[in-house]
Enzyme design. Structure first.
Site, mmCIF file in Angstrom:
data_model
loop_
_atom_site.group_PDB
_atom_site.id
_atom_site.type_symbol
_atom_site.label_atom_id
_atom_site.label_comp_id
_atom_site.label_asym_id
_atom_site.label_seq_id
_atom_site.Cartn_x
_atom_site.Cartn_y
_atom_site.Cartn_z
ATOM 1 N N ARG A 71 98.433 65.296 14.984
ATOM 2 C CA ARG A 71 97.241 65.575 14.172
ATOM 3 C C ARG A 71 96.319 66.579 14.856
ATOM 4 N NH1 ARG A 71 96.375 59.543 11.725
ATOM 5 N NH2 ARG A 71 97.470 59.973 9.783
ATOM 6 N N LYS A 235 106.073 48.352 -2.706
ATOM 7 C CA LYS A 235 105.403 47.664 -3.806
ATOM 8 C C LYS A 235 105.139 48.554 -5.003
ATOM 9 C CE LYS A 235 102.495 44.528 -1.138
ATOM 10 N NZ LYS A 235 101.050 44.553 -0.788
ATOM 11 N N GLY A 385 103.017 57.988 4.033
ATOM 12 C CA GLY A 385 103.210 57.876 5.478
ATOM 13 C C GLY A 385 104.648 57.608 5.865
ATOM 14 N N GLY A 408 97.314 57.985 2.063
ATOM 15 C CA GLY A 408 96.446 57.563 0.953
ATOM 16 C C GLY A 408 95.928 58.741 0.150
HETATM 17 P P1 ADP Z 1 105.097 55.408 1.835
HETATM 18 O O1 ADP Z 1 104.328 55.089 3.102
HETATM 19 O O2 ADP Z 1 106.038 56.556 2.021
HETATM 20 O O3 ADP Z 1 104.179 55.570 0.661
HETATM 21 P P2 ADP Z 1 105.563 52.637 1.331
HETATM 22 O O4 ADP Z 1 104.570 52.260 2.374
HETATM 23 O O5 ADP Z 1 105.214 52.384 -0.073
HETATM 24 O O6 ADP Z 1 106.028 54.160 1.517
HETATM 25 O O7 ADP Z 1 106.918 51.838 1.584
HETATM 26 C C1 ADP Z 1 107.635 51.913 2.781
HETATM 27 C C2 ADP Z 1 108.219 50.581 3.137
HETATM 28 O O8 ADP Z 1 108.974 50.079 2.045
HETATM 29 C C3 ADP Z 1 109.176 50.696 4.288
HETATM 30 O O9 ADP Z 1 108.657 49.940 5.366
HETATM 31 C C4 ADP Z 1 110.464 50.088 3.761
HETATM 32 O O10 ADP Z 1 111.120 49.251 4.690
HETATM 33 C C5 ADP Z 1 109.982 49.271 2.581
HETATM 34 N N1 ADP Z 1 111.071 49.030 1.632
HETATM 35 C C6 ADP Z 1 111.756 49.945 0.928
HETATM 36 N N2 ADP Z 1 112.728 49.360 0.215
HETATM 37 C C7 ADP Z 1 112.659 48.043 0.492
HETATM 38 C C8 ADP Z 1 113.417 46.902 0.062
HETATM 39 N N3 ADP Z 1 114.426 47.040 -0.785
HETATM 40 N N4 ADP Z 1 113.051 45.692 0.537
HETATM 41 C C9 ADP Z 1 112.029 45.562 1.403
HETATM 42 N N5 ADP Z 1 111.287 46.600 1.835
HETATM 43 C C10 ADP Z 1 111.590 47.819 1.386
HETATM 44 MG MG MG Z 2 103.456 53.246 3.867
#
Ligand code: ADP
Ligand code: MG
Length: 428
Positions: A71, A235, A385, A408
Site C-alpha cells: 500500500r 456469502k 480482497g 469494500g
Molecule cells: P472477496 O474478498 O474477494 O470479496 P469474499 O470475502 O466474499 O471474497 O469470499 C472469500 C471467501 O469465500 C474465501 O475465504 C473462501 O474460502 C470462501 N468460500 C468460497 N467458496 C466457499 C465454499 N464453497 N464454502 C466455504 N467458503 C467458501
Molecule cells: Mg473478503
C-alpha cells in the site's frame, strides 16, 4: 407494490422500492460514468503544502515491522508527483481500528520509516495529528519535504467527521489530495470534512484513486460487450446489491463460491452441509426470477465430507450434494463452462473466489476462471480482497487490466454507489 415483484427493474420506474433502491436505480444508467476528476499532476505544487490522504493501513507484526509494504509503494507515484515538483507534503492515514485514542500498536511511525526507505530520503513523523508536534513539523517543511502525521483514528473526530478536527487539518495546507481508494466509500473527516473545509483551494485525486475510478466506473459504464460478471465468495448477503446492479449492466452474471448453494436452495436443490444463508433464500428466488438466463449457476460441485484439503471428495451434480458432504468448489464442468464464457468476453468483472481457494484442491475452479480471464484479452477488473489476493498468488496480476486495491470500496462501486469523498473534488 406486489410482493412478488423483482427487487429491481432494468430501467428507472415509478414503483416505490424504498429510498435505497431509488438511489440505486438512478445511478445504474449505462453511460453514466463518474465525472473525470483533476489529479495531483494538475496542481502547481511548487512551494505549496499539499495535504494528502493515503491508505497506509499496512499489516504490522508484533515487533512493529511492516510485513507488507504494497500500500505504501502504491502511493509513491502521487507522493513523488508532489515532492519532485518542489511541493511540501503532509501525509495522513488510518491504520487498524484504534478506538479514537492513541494506542501504540497502531502507530503510523513504522509506515513513515518504510516510506523513508522506499523514497531514499528522510521522512518526518509527527507524534500527533493536529497537535503541537504536527503543527510545528508542518511549519518546518521545506520544498520537497515529507511529513507523516500520526494515525488519524487516534482522534474521535476522524470517525465522527468532526468539523473542528477537520479544520485543524485543513489549515495546515494549500491543497488537498485523496489517494486512499480503500476508504473512499467512507465519510470519515479526512475523506469529506477536510476537503469541505478546503473549499476554494485545489482538491484533487491521486494516481491510485484516478485509476480505480477509471476502471471501476468508466469501463463499467461503457463496457465493450459481451460484458460478463463472475461473482463468488462466502456469502450472498455481502453481494446482493452487487448482483442486482450487475444484472442490469452485464450480459451474463456467473455465480460461484458458497453463495451458489443459497441459490441452489432457492431452486429446491439439496446442499448437504454447505455454507448457506437460509434467510436469504427468498432474496435468491427474486434474483433468479429477475435475472432469467443472464444469471448462470454452477452445473456441478466439488464436495467434501469435511472442511479440509484431505477429506473424502465427490463431484456431484448441482443441487445433489449428499448429506455429510459440503460444496467446497465449483465442479470441473462448471469450471469449463465459466472459462468458456469468460474467454469470449470483452469486459470481465470478477469478485469473489469460486471455492475455498486457500485450500487445494478446492482452488481449481478459481484457478480455471483466473486463467480464462488472463487469456481472454478482455478488459478485466478484479475487485474484492480475497479475489485480489487469489489473482496475485496465482501469478495473474499483470495479465488482468486492473486489480482493485479497495475491497469494500470496489464492492460499493460495483453496487453503483457514488462516493461523497470523490464527488466533491475538482472536476477536470
Ligand atoms: P472477496 O474478498 O474477494 O470479496 P469474499 O470475502 O466474499 O471474497 O469470499 C472469500 C471467501 O469465500 C474465501 O475465504 C473462501 O474460502 C470462501 N468460500 C468460497 N467458496 C466457499 C465454499 N464453497 N464454502 C466455504 N467458503 C467458501
Ligand atoms: Mg473478503
Amino acid at each position: 407494490m406486489p410482493a412478488e415483484r423483482p427487487p429491481f427493474l432494468p430501467s428507472a420506474g415509478t414503483i416505490d422500492l424504498g429510498d435505497s433502491y431509488r438511489v440505486l436505480i438512478h445511478s445504474l444508467k449505462e453511460g453514466e460514468a463518474e465525472m473525470a476528476k483533476k489529479t495531483i499532476d494538475d496542481v502547481n505544487v511548487q512551494g505549496k503544502t499539499v495535504l494528502m490522504r493515503v491508505d497506509f493501513n499496512v499489516p504490522l507484526d508484533d515487533q512493529q515491522n511492516v510485513t507488507d509494504d504494497r500500500r505504501i509503494r502504491m502511493a509513491l507515484p502521487s507522493i513523488k508527483s508532489v515532492i519532485d515538483r518542489g511541493g511540501r507534503l503532509i501525509l495522513m492515514s488510518h491504520l487498524g481500528r484504534p478506538k479514537g485514542e492513541p494506542d501504540a500498536k497502531f502507530s503510523l511511525q513504522p509506515a513513515a520509516e518504510k516510506l523513508g526507505e522506499l523514497l531514499g530520503k528522510e521522512v518526518a513523523f509527527a507524534t500527533d495529528t493536529v497537535g503541537d508536534d504536527a503543527k510545528a513539523k508542518a511549519a518546518e517543511l521545506a520544498d520537497g519535504d515529507v511529513l507523516v502525521l500520526e494515525n488519524l483514528r487516534f482522534n474521535p473526530g476522524e470517525k465522527d467527521g468532526d468539523a473542528e478536527f477537520a479544520k485543524a487539518l485543513a489549515d495546515m495546507a494549500d491543497a488537498y489530495c485523496n489517494d486512499a481508494f480503500g476508504t473512499c466509500h467512507r465519510t470519515d473527516a479526512s475523506m469529506v470534512a477536510v476537503p469541505e473545509a478546503m473549499a476554494g483551494k485545489p482538491r484533487v485525486v491521486g494516481h491510485l484513486v484516478a485509476k480505480e475510478i477509471k476502471y471501476l466506473s468508466e469501463a463499467i459504464a461503457n463496457p465493450e460487450r459481451p460484458f460478463v460478471a463472475i461473482l463468488g465468495g462466502a456469502k450472498v448477503s455481502d453481494k446482493i446489491t452487487v448482483i442486482e446492479n450487475l444484472l442490469n449492466l452485464c450480459d451474463k452474471v456467473l455465480i460461484g463460491g458458497a453463495m451458489a448453494y443459497t441459490f441452489s436452495l432457492a431452486q429446491g436443490g439439496r446442499v448437504g452441509g454447505s455454507l448457506v444463508e437460509p434467510d436469504k433464500v427468498d432474496m435468491a428466488k427474486k434474483l433468479l426470477e429477475a435475472g432469467g438466463d443472464k444469471l448462470v449457476l454452477p452445473v456441478d460441485t466439488h464436495a467434501g465430507d469435511a472442511f479440509s484439503g484431505d477429506c473424502n471428495k465427490q463431484i456431484v451434480e448441482a443441487g445433489k450434494i449428499p448429506e455429510g458432504y459440503e460444496g467446497l468448489d465449483i465442479g470441473p464442468k462448471t469450471a469449463e463452462m465459466y472459462a468458456g464464457i469468460a474467454k469470449d468476453a470483452k469486459t470481465v468483472v470478477w469478485n469473489g473466489p469460486m471455492g475455498v481457494c486457500e485450500m487445494p484442491p478446492f482452488d481449481e475452479g478459481t484457478k480455471a476462471v483466473a486463467q480464462a480471464i488472463a487469456d481472454s484479452g478482455a478488459t478485466s477488473i478484479i475487485g474484492g480482497g480475497d479475489s485480489a489476493a487469489a489473482i496475485e498468488q496465482l501469478g495473474f496480476a499483470d495479465k488482468v487490466s486492473h486489480v482493485s486495491t479497495g475491497g469494500g470500496a470496489s464492492l460499493a462501486m460495483l453496487e453503483g454507489k457514488k462516493f461523497a469523498a470523490v464527488e466533491l473534488l475538482d472536476e477536470a
